[in-house]
Scaffold this motif. Structure first.
Motif, PDB file in Angstrom:
ATOM      1  N   THR A 121      -2.404 -13.061 -10.069  1.00  0.00           N
ATOM      2  CA  THR A 121      -2.092 -14.067  -9.055  1.00  0.00           C
ATOM      3  C   THR A 121      -1.613 -13.422  -7.762  1.00  0.00           C
ATOM      4  N   ASP A 122      -0.734 -12.425  -7.891  1.00  0.00           N
ATOM      5  CA  ASP A 122      -0.185 -11.780  -6.700  1.00  0.00           C
ATOM      6  C   ASP A 122      -1.239 -11.008  -5.930  1.00  0.00           C
ATOM      7  N   THR A 123      -2.093 -10.276  -6.632  1.00  0.00           N
ATOM      8  CA  THR A 123      -3.117  -9.486  -5.939  1.00  0.00           C
ATOM      9  C   THR A 123      -4.152 -10.389  -5.280  1.00  0.00           C
ATOM     10  N   GLN A 124      -4.483 -11.498  -5.924  1.00  0.00           N
ATOM     11  CA  GLN A 124      -5.420 -12.438  -5.301  1.00  0.00           C
ATOM     12  C   GLN A 124      -4.811 -13.068  -4.050  1.00  0.00           C
ATOM     13  N   ALA A 125      -3.529 -13.401  -4.123  1.00  0.00           N
ATOM     14  CA  ALA A 125      -2.866 -13.972  -2.951  1.00  0.00           C
ATOM     15  C   ALA A 125      -2.808 -12.961  -1.814  1.00  0.00           C
ATOM     16  N   ALA A 126      -2.559 -11.708  -2.143  1.00  0.00           N
ATOM     17  CA  ALA A 126      -2.517 -10.669  -1.105  1.00  0.00           C
ATOM     18  C   ALA A 126      -3.883 -10.464  -0.477  1.00  0.00           C
ATOM     19  N   ARG A 127      -4.943 -10.597  -1.289  1.00  0.00           N
ATOM     20  CA  ARG A 127      -6.295 -10.361  -0.780  1.00  0.00           C
ATOM     21  C   ARG A 127      -6.765 -11.508   0.108  1.00  0.00           C
ATOM     22  N   LEU A 128      -6.280 -12.713  -0.162  1.00  0.00           N
ATOM     23  CA  LEU A 128      -6.735 -13.881   0.587  1.00  0.00           C
ATOM     24  C   LEU A 128      -5.817 -14.238   1.748  1.00  0.00           C
ATOM     25  N   SER A 129      -4.744 -13.488   1.921  1.00  0.00           N
ATOM     26  CA  SER A 129      -3.748 -13.859   2.930  1.00  0.00           C
ATOM     27  C   SER A 129      -4.206 -13.555   4.339  1.00  0.00           C
ATOM     28  N   GLN A 130      -5.197 -12.678   4.522  1.00  0.00           N
ATOM     29  CA  GLN A 130      -5.662 -12.394   5.861  1.00  0.00           C
ATOM     30  C   GLN A 130      -7.174 -12.178   5.857  1.00  0.00           C
ATOM     31  N   SER A 131      -7.785 -12.559   6.960  1.00  0.00           N
ATOM     32  CA  SER A 131      -9.227 -12.399   7.125  1.00  0.00           C
ATOM     33  C   SER A 131      -9.502 -11.194   8.018  1.00  0.00           C
ATOM     34  N   PRO A 132     -10.750 -10.679   8.033  1.00  0.00           N
ATOM     35  CA  PRO A 132     -11.075  -9.574   8.948  1.00  0.00           C
ATOM     36  C   PRO A 132     -10.804  -9.922  10.405  1.00  0.00           C
ATOM     37  N   ARG A 133     -11.070 -11.163  10.792  1.00  0.00           N
ATOM     38  CA  ARG A 133     -10.800 -11.567  12.181  1.00  0.00           C
ATOM     39  C   ARG A 133      -9.313 -11.459  12.498  1.00  0.00           C
ATOM     40  N   ALA A 134      -8.461 -11.954  11.581  1.00  0.00           N
ATOM     41  CA  ALA A 134      -7.014 -11.881  11.812  1.00  0.00           C
ATOM     42  C   ALA A 134      -6.552 -10.434  11.905  1.00  0.00           C
ATOM     43  N   CYS A 135      -7.095  -9.568  11.061  1.00  0.00           N
ATOM     44  CA  CYS A 135      -6.698  -8.156  11.090  1.00  0.00           C
ATOM     45  C   CYS A 135      -7.125  -7.487  12.388  1.00  0.00           C
ATOM     46  N   MET A 136      -8.304  -7.838  12.898  1.00  0.00           N
ATOM     47  CA  MET A 136      -8.735  -7.274  14.181  1.00  0.00           C
ATOM     48  C   MET A 136      -7.816  -7.745  15.306  1.00  0.00           C
ATOM     49  N   CYS A 137      -7.394  -9.003  15.249  1.00  0.00           N
ATOM     50  CA  CYS A 137      -6.445  -9.505  16.252  1.00  0.00           C
ATOM     51  C   CYS A 137      -5.113  -8.767  16.163  1.00  0.00           C
ATOM     52  N   TYR A 138      -4.648  -8.487  14.937  1.00  0.00           N
ATOM     53  CA  TYR A 138      -3.404  -7.738  14.767  1.00  0.00           C
ATOM     54  C   TYR A 138      -3.505  -6.368  15.434  1.00  0.00           C
ATOM     55  N   VAL A 139      -4.627  -5.690  15.244  1.00  0.00           N
ATOM     56  CA  VAL A 139      -4.808  -4.354  15.822  1.00  0.00           C
ATOM     57  C   VAL A 139      -4.784  -4.420  17.347  1.00  0.00           C
TER      58      VAL A 139
END
Length: 757
Positions: free
Chosen positions: A174-192
């Protein structure tokens, strides 16, 4: 006044953290192992305080160096670097102080100089291009496409379902699935993008307005600006001629173009805002098949349907491709083909598409075509495996198509060396028994790579270990030994105990999870429970794999087992922690009568012939032979003290001594201990005994009359040694390339410091 109170609170937390390293555990035992996590979480809640924490940590590092508190240095340095990576903006003056301290560590022995050099190199790039460490971490962990930095990482958590309870496995899934779905590639690019702008421009960056601009863009536009920012940061970090000022100017131009004529955001300028560090890409696997580790690594290197969009693939196609890759890889190990040809050799069988590119060729070229003879055409499968794997590796360094070069007359170019662009971080959950399975899988993987190299030149493989003991395992520890029937957690986690003694930061952050993960997994469902588990377990695993880069290498041992039945072939296996041999109880009725008579005369146990090479200070081989009567023995590969040699076996033999006195004959058990690297044990009276490896009852051999134990050799060394012996008269010596190859197979497990002497 408020700033002083914040600084005092942070200093108190840091000092508490250091007291825990000295063995002074917090009064509240549930806080043990959570001090580092709560400290970083407090800074995440108010990112502007990150500079305060950095200053305090630098002062504590300098104080530890002056006071010769070396065991403080590495924990403080890891805490400091993790804070710097997550910090929204750090002044050049603070980075310079940390950089100068890291250079001082180069005069100290390992691991201080190793860690100091690594962090000094990173800090030098960070000073020139602020935000580079954050950017590289997000790109690699999220597998974002970027030509300037094409590295990818993935965390594989492996757990043995027979050793961990179902509740723990479900909680981790459950925890690993939640961590994997918590951010999208678009959100990560915005973070960078946002982090790079704030790190370079500081308080002059309008983060609220920048976020609004990125939200209004399409995904392709966000990706375009992401590539621009990454190229600017990587260029500044790699070019020696670029200074910090030039880098800021480049990003300021990109920032102005991004903002354009849009109105400013709602948030006031002059205050730093935190940018989340996304959770890494984590996958959880129940270890049910022996070759499951190898299969997952192959699919990580060659993702399914790389040429297609993943969203348009059906599950049936994915399963088909998995079977095609795996089954064909296994069949290729028997014969080493460099290229698998699907050409029938018949000219008329050439597809039209293959002829079209060469239609306008000259007459000379046409006459130079190969004359094809009749032959049997091999019908290719839908996905021809070798071609499939080879084309999947057509990245940097892959071989170009040989057929086109031969037709056009272009000489073949030598292939560029392959780059290790992928990093697989394998996290093992469980006790010593799961590490025994890892040793088996690692040995099998190295043998596969010796027969046919595929993963080695493309993959950087890192191992991590988190001890977890539940007491609800469906597998007993060692059925052959009554002493193991009620083994304590310390006996089941000898590797974790050794790593904790060698590395205090591992003891403080990882060994404390041994009992904490089962408790968190079995907590009743509540909002607070979800908050703690979702943050704590995932964050600690992420911190461990990000900062734990110093390996401790454990010797893998090979054991050859001979059975009392001559028709059975000897079995070969490997173990990492322990081999336990005990007298076998279930024997025939005839042997039982003989055993009772002999026990009355000679005492309990069986007669053994032991031959071993004694470990001496000079490291010279001293062969010793002995005959004794014993009820059992245990070979321990993990020393009880970190100062002892990690590359030798401690053999504890329970010897039966016959004593004659006035009251009659009696027997006493004496514990003998010897150190060796190679040992042979044989039952002289052909009475069988039982052997169990790595405390795992699933790996038990019965009806054994002889065992041979020696350090497991690296398979590639054995292959090269065999080739060398065919052409060399010096059979006993390592000559040529063999001299420079690793001889023994060592299993590296990463910790934060390695072994601190």
């Amino acid at each position: 006044m408020e700033s002083t109170e914040v600084e005092s609170d942070i200093l108190r937390r840091v000092r508490t953290l250091l007291r825990e390293l000295d063995g002074h555990h917090p009064a509240c035992q549930r806080d043990r192992g959570m001090l580092r996590w709560t400290l970083h979480k407090k800074i995440d809640q108010n990112p502007s305080n990150s500079s305060i924490l950095v200053r305090i940590l630098v002062k504590e590092l300098e104080r530890a160096e002056r006071g010769d508190y070396r065991h403080y240095i590495i924990p403080l340095l890891h805490t400091l670097m993790y804070t710097l990576i997550k910090a929204p903006c750090t002044s050049d003056e603070l980075c310079s102080r940390v950089y100068d301290f890291c250079k001082k560590l180069l005069t100290l022995p390992k691991p201080f100089c190793t860690i100091g050099l690594d962090y000094a190199i990173r800090l030098k790039m960070e000073r020139t291009a602020p935000g580079m460490l954050y950017q590289r971490m997000v790109i690699s962990e999220q597998s974002l496409k970027s030509d300037p930095y094409p590295y990818q990482e993935k965390i594989f958590i492996f757990a043995d379902p027979e050793l961990l309870s179902e509740a723990i496995c479900n909680a981790l899934v459950t925890d690993t699935q939640a961590a994997r779905l918590s951010q999208s590639p678009r959100a990560c690019m915005c973070y960078v993008i946002i982090h790079a702008m704030q790190a370079a421009l500081g308080e002059g960056c309008d983060l609220s307005g920048l976020r609004m601009s990125l939200q209004d863009m399409s995904t392709s536009e966000v990706e375009h600006w992401f590539q621009q920012v990454v190229a600017a940061v990587e260029c500044a970090g790699s070019e020696a001629s670029v200074d910090r000022g030039q880098h800021v100017e480049r990003l300021e131009k990109i920032y102005c173009t991004l903002r354009g004529s849009l109105p400013p955001g709602d948030a006031p300028l002059g205050r730093l805002q935190g940018i989340p560090l996304p959770n890494p890409n984590i996958s959880f696997h129940l270890w049910k098949e022996d070759d499951q580790l190898w299969k997952e690594l192959v699919l990580f290197i060659r993702p399914l349907s790389q040429s297609c969009e993943p969203d348009h693939l059906s599950q049936d196609l994915d399963n088909f491709e998995i079977q095609d890759i795996i089954s064909e890889c296994e069949s290729c190990e028997q014969t080493r083909f460099s290229v698998l040809s699907t050409d029938s050799g018949i000219e008329r069988d050439l597809p039209p598409a293959a002829e079209e590119p060469f239609a306008p060729c000259s007459t000379d070229t046409e006459q130079s075509r190969l004359q094809r003879k009749g032959g049997i055409k091999k019908k290719p499968s839908p996905l021809e495996s070798m071609a499939f794997l080879q084309t999947g590796c057509n990245g940097p360094g892959a071989k170009p198509a040989a057929k086109a070069q031969k037709r056009t007359g272009v000489p073949a170019k030598p292939p560029a060396p392959l780059q290790r662009l992928h990093t697989a971080r394998i996290v093992l959950l469980g006790d010593d028994r799961v590490l025994g399975r890892l040793a088996q899988a690692y040995h099998s993987l190295r043998k596969r790579e010796t027969r046919r190299v595929f993963l080695t030149p493309r993959l950087n493989l890192q191992f991590y270990y988190i001890p977890v003991v539940t007491g609800q395992s469906s597998v007993p520890t060692a059925a052959v030994s009554p002493t193991h029937a009620a083994a304590s957690p310390e006996e089941l986690c000898e590797v974790a105990g050794y790593l904790g003694r060698a590395d205090p930061w591992y003891e403080s952050n990882i060994n404390t999870l041994c009992h904490m993960i089962p408790k968190l997994a079995t907590m009743p469902s509540s909002p607070s429970k979800h908050l703690v588990t979702d943050l704590f377990i995932t964050d600690v695993i992420a911190y461990y794999v990000r900062m734990g880069a110093q390996p401790v290498c454990f010797q893998v041992y090979m054991v050859k087992v001979f059975f009392n039945d001559p028709a059975l072939e000897p079995a070969e296996d490997v173990f990492l922690t322990e081999l336990c041999a005990q007298m076998q109880d279930s024997i025939s009725h005839r042997d039982l009568n003989l055993t009772k008579k002999k026990t009355t005369l000679e005492g309990p146990g069986i007669d053994l012939a032991v031959m071993y090479k004694k470990v001496v200070v000079s490291d010279r081989a001293k062969e010793v032979s002995a005959s004794l009567r014993s009820t059992g023995l245990v070979m321990k590969a993990i020393p009880a003290d970190e100062a002892e040699d990690l590359l030798c076996l401690n053999v504890n033999v329970t010897e039966i001594i016959k004593i004659n006195n006035l009251s009659g004959r009696s027997f006493s058990a004496v514990a003998n201990r010897l150190k060796t690297r190679d040992i042979k044990i044989r039952s002289t009276e052909q009475r069988p005994f039982t052997v169990c490896l790595d405390k795992d009852s699933r790996r038990t051999y019965r009806n054994v009359i002889s065992v041979e134990v020696s350090p497991c050799l690296e398979p590639s060394y054995c292959l090269q040694k065999t080739r060398t012996m065919k052409s060399s008269v010096h059979e006993a010596e390592d000559v040529g390339l063999v001299k420079y190859m690793p001889k023994s197979l060592l299993l590296p497990i990463n910790t934060f410091a390695g072994v601190i002497q």
